[in-house]
Design an enzyme around this catalytic site. Structure first.
Site, PDB file in Angstrom:
ATOM      1  N   LYS A 195       6.340  -1.295 -17.154  1.00 55.62           N
ATOM      2  CA  LYS A 195       5.133  -0.775 -17.600  1.00 55.62           C
ATOM      3  C   LYS A 195       4.462   0.235 -17.320  1.00 55.62           C
ATOM      4  O   LYS A 195       4.744   0.974 -16.308  1.00 55.62           O
ATOM      5  CB  LYS A 195       4.027  -2.014 -17.117  1.00 55.62           C
ATOM      6  CG  LYS A 195       3.855  -2.157 -15.718  1.00 55.62           C
ATOM      7  CD  LYS A 195       3.274  -3.314 -15.072  1.00 55.62           C
ATOM      8  CE  LYS A 195       3.090  -3.477 -13.517  1.00 55.62           C
ATOM      9  NZ  LYS A 195       2.399  -4.599 -13.178  1.00 55.62           N
ATOM     10  N   ASP A 221       9.021   1.168  -8.701  1.00 57.68           N
ATOM     11  CA  ASP A 221       8.617  -0.043  -8.195  1.00 57.68           C
ATOM     12  C   ASP A 221       9.538  -1.161  -8.706  1.00 57.68           C
ATOM     13  O   ASP A 221       9.448  -1.670  -9.659  1.00 57.68           O
ATOM     14  CB  ASP A 221       7.141  -0.457  -8.880  1.00 57.68           C
ATOM     15  CG  ASP A 221       6.766  -1.810  -8.261  1.00 57.68           C
ATOM     16  OD1 ASP A 221       7.378  -2.466  -7.413  1.00 57.68           O
ATOM     17  OD2 ASP A 221       5.472  -2.192  -8.224  1.00 57.68           O
ATOM     18  N   ASN A 251       4.047   1.670 -13.674  1.00 53.82           N
ATOM     19  CA  ASN A 251       5.441   1.649 -12.786  1.00 53.82           C
ATOM     20  C   ASN A 251       6.076   2.702 -13.384  1.00 53.82           C
ATOM     21  O   ASN A 251       7.488   2.864 -13.024  1.00 53.82           O
ATOM     22  CB  ASN A 251       6.215   0.374 -13.022  1.00 53.82           C
ATOM     23  CG  ASN A 251       5.545  -0.719 -12.018  1.00 53.82           C
ATOM     24  OD1 ASN A 251       4.907  -0.374 -11.201  1.00 53.82           O
ATOM     25  ND2 ASN A 251       5.898  -1.817 -12.271  1.00 53.82           N
ATOM     26  N   GLU A 258       0.837  -1.307   0.048  1.00 50.58           N
ATOM     27  CA  GLU A 258      -0.091  -0.154  -0.163  1.00 50.58           C
ATOM     28  C   GLU A 258       0.826   1.158   0.021  1.00 50.58           C
ATOM     29  O   GLU A 258       2.070   1.357   0.498  1.00 50.58           O
ATOM     30  CB  GLU A 258      -0.820  -0.028   1.255  1.00 50.58           C
ATOM     31  CG  GLU A 258      -1.698  -1.225   1.205  1.00 50.58           C
ATOM     32  CD  GLU A 258      -2.347  -1.351   2.801  1.00 50.58           C
ATOM     33  OE1 GLU A 258      -3.491  -1.351   3.025  1.00 50.58           O
ATOM     34  OE2 GLU A 258      -1.370  -1.466   3.825  1.00 50.58           O
ATOM     35  N   VAL A 259       0.501   2.207  -0.586  1.00 56.25           N
ATOM     36  CA  VAL A 259       1.390   3.421  -0.828  1.00 56.25           C
ATOM     37  C   VAL A 259       0.664   4.602  -0.238  1.00 56.25           C
ATOM     38  O   VAL A 259      -0.708   4.830  -0.721  1.00 56.25           O
ATOM     39  CB  VAL A 259       1.885   3.925  -2.330  1.00 56.25           C
ATOM     40  CG1 VAL A 259       2.872   4.916  -2.313  1.00 56.25           C
ATOM     41  CG2 VAL A 259       2.619   2.392  -2.819  1.00 56.25           C
ATOM     42  N   GLU A 308      10.583   9.159  -2.718  1.00 55.94           N
ATOM     43  CA  GLU A 308      10.305  10.534  -3.379  1.00 55.94           C
ATOM     44  C   GLU A 308       8.728  10.632  -3.907  1.00 55.94           C
ATOM     45  O   GLU A 308       8.211   9.630  -4.253  1.00 55.94           O
ATOM     46  CB  GLU A 308      11.104  10.652  -4.500  1.00 55.94           C
ATOM     47  CG  GLU A 308      10.736  11.886  -5.390  1.00 55.94           C
ATOM     48  CD  GLU A 308      11.841  11.821  -6.672  1.00 55.94           C
ATOM     49  OE1 GLU A 308      11.806  12.938  -7.285  1.00 55.94           O
ATOM     50  OE2 GLU A 308      12.326  10.634  -7.027  1.00 55.94           O
ATOM     51  N   ASP A 325       9.952  -5.291 -14.497  1.00 57.19           N
ATOM     52  CA  ASP A 325       8.440  -4.963 -14.504  1.00 57.19           C
ATOM     53  C   ASP A 325       8.374  -3.522 -14.985  1.00 57.19           C
ATOM     54  O   ASP A 325       7.587  -2.874 -14.369  1.00 57.19           O
ATOM     55  CB  ASP A 325       8.082  -5.348 -13.114  1.00 57.19           C
ATOM     56  CG  ASP A 325       6.511  -5.325 -12.700  1.00 57.19           C
ATOM     57  OD1 ASP A 325       5.795  -5.658 -13.753  1.00 57.19           O
ATOM     58  OD2 ASP A 325       6.035  -5.104 -11.876  1.00 57.19           O
TER      59      ASP A 325
END
Length: 165
Positions: A140, A156, A143, A30-31, A94, A138
């Site tokens: 995409k 990510d 990200n 979770e961010v 950041e 990864d």
């Protein structure tokens, strides 16, 4: 996120950090938008409790933290350090306010000039990672973050593969 869980999370923030709001979720994390003691905004990426006991996921998380804290490039998200939040690993990153490339592309088409600029910026970040012994694995639109001044920023690194791996 349930109100009780959000209250518990808010009360276990690293010293000097204040929880502002959720920014997004993934199967592993979770961010959150947080503010530090100096009033600066950061993104706090916290591992989900449901996966925090899996040694392979924790090892991958630690590899991401090590990679991000050891590297610095304008088109690679900057990590200020790691922490524990509610007993779970967290990364202080950041905060990039422009959203993701996926969101940008869903809103409107981008010009060929912008697409080329973003492509060059992403390529430079990936080249920097490769020259420093890391493969992202990864890449995409979800990200890639859009920084108001630096353009495309690769984020990510949860699936990063290092030379030593």
């Amino acid at each position: 996120m349930a109100e009780d869980a959000q209250h518990r999370l808010a009360s276990s923030m690293p010293e000097g950090m204040t929880l502002i709001r959720a920014l997004g979720t993934s199967p592993l994390s979770e961010v959150f938008l947080v503010r530090d003691k100096d009033g600066l905004f950061c993104a706090l990426k916290v591992m989900r409790a449901s996966v925090a006991k899996d040694p392979s996921i924790v090892a991958r998380w630690n590899r991401e933290a090590e990679t991000l804290t050891s590297l610095s490039h304008p088109n690679l998200v900057h990590c200020f350090g790691s922490c524990l939040v509610d007993g779970r690993p967290g990364l202080i990153l950041e905060y990039i306010s422009g959203g993701t490339m996926r969101e940008l592309l869903e809103e409107e088409p981008v010009s060929w000039e912008t697409a080329c600029r973003f492509g060059i910026q992403i390529s430079r970040a990936l080249d920097y990672l490769h020259r420093n012994g890391a493969i992202h694995r990864d890449v995409k639109p979800h990200n890639i973050l859009i920084h108001p001044h630096h353009g495309a920023v690769v984020a990510d690194l949860g699936l990063v593969l290092r030379d030593e791996d």
